[in-house]
Design an enzyme around this catalytic site. Structure first.
Site, short mmCIF file in Angstrom:
data_model
loop_
_atom_site.label_atom_id
_atom_site.label_comp_id
_atom_site.label_asym_id
_atom_site.label_seq_id
_atom_site.Cartn_x
_atom_site.Cartn_y
_atom_site.Cartn_z
N HIS A 86 51.28 -93.72 -16.97
CA HIS A 86 50.27 -92.89 -16.29
C HIS A 86 49.95 -93.48 -14.92
CE1 HIS A 86 46.53 -90.89 -15.30
NE2 HIS A 86 46.94 -89.93 -16.10
N GLU A 155 52.91 -85.62 -12.97
CA GLU A 155 51.52 -85.59 -12.52
C GLU A 155 51.44 -86.14 -11.09
OE1 GLU A 155 48.58 -85.69 -16.07
OE2 GLU A 155 49.09 -87.73 -15.58
#
Ligand code: 13P
Length: 233
Positions: A86, A155
């Protein structure tokens, strides 16, 4: 489709229990694969239709790694799903690609479902497409892109928590490029909201979404699950 909620450093354990209970009824009625990533201290055994994953773990069974949790902590709750790579772990916590790849291989060996995140910061986005793809492809280094339990989440760093999203055309273009690297399901994440989720899910090569802030309210997250169901009707 895969509809995932990354709760980040929000919702205590009791709030997470309430949250999972609240979304359980809409998950039961839905045909979507729903995954929730609670904060580490909110991990627990949940009796619900939803898959619970961890936002992080150290690639070890147990040991002297202050502040981290290992495989045994996940096994206690039957957790077999993990988020790796992430952008907040890459950029705020300084995880290198080499360490991320090590983590990937450890949890792959354990048969975990891995939601592996890639994404570019704004300066890279503002350079050429070629530079941007080179940057994104570096995040695939050391990663087994044909792992059968892999899900990738694209993302863009500049879209996370900012309310900004790439154009749908942009998402389509980047997802097409990323699909060339891996045929694993590919999610989009970054400022997904109740009012844009349907449009995003309709984009070619978008196999689901990874939602942060807008998923913190069970009602909103349920609306997104329902939106995915409506699209499949
Ligand atoms: P936001 O939905 O808050 O932009 O966060 C996205 C994210 O980082 C999910 O992992």
């Amino acid at each position: 489709m895969i509809i995932a909620a990354n709760l980040k450093t929000n919702l205590t354990r009791s709030a997470t229990h309430r949250y999972i209970q609240e979304i359980n009824s809409c998950v039961q009625k839905s045909s979507q694969e729903v995954i929730v990533f609670p904060a580490i201290s909110s991990l627990d055994s949940f009796s619900a239709a939803v898959t619970v994953g961890t936002q992080n773990a150290y690639p070890v069974q147990s040991g002297a790694f202050t502040g981290e949790i290992g495989l045994q902590h996940l096994e206690e709750f039957g957790i077999k799903t993990i988020l790796i790579g992430h952008s907040e772990r890459r950029h705020i916590l300084g995880e290198s690609q080499e360490f991320i790849a090590r983590k990937f291989h450890y949890f792959k060996k354990q048969g975990f479902k891995i939601i592996y995140c890639v994404g570019e910061p704004l300066a890279v986005r503002e350079s050429s497409k070629e530079e941007m793809l080179t940057y994104l492809y570096k995040q695939y280094e050391g990663i087994d892109t044909s792992y059968e339990n892999l899900i990738i989440a694209y993302e863009p760093v500049w879209a996370i928590g900012t309310g900004k999203i790439p154009t749908l055309e942009n998402i389509k273009d980047i997802h097409a490029e990323l699909k060339k690297k891996s045929s694993a399901p590919l999610l989009y994440g970054g400022s997904v909201k109740v009012n844009n989720v349907k449009d995003i899910l309709e984009v070619k090569n978008v196999d689901g979404v990874l939602v942060g802030s807008a998923a913190l309210y069970a009602e909103h997250f349920c609306s997104m699950i329902q939106a995915a169901d409506e699209l499949e009707k």
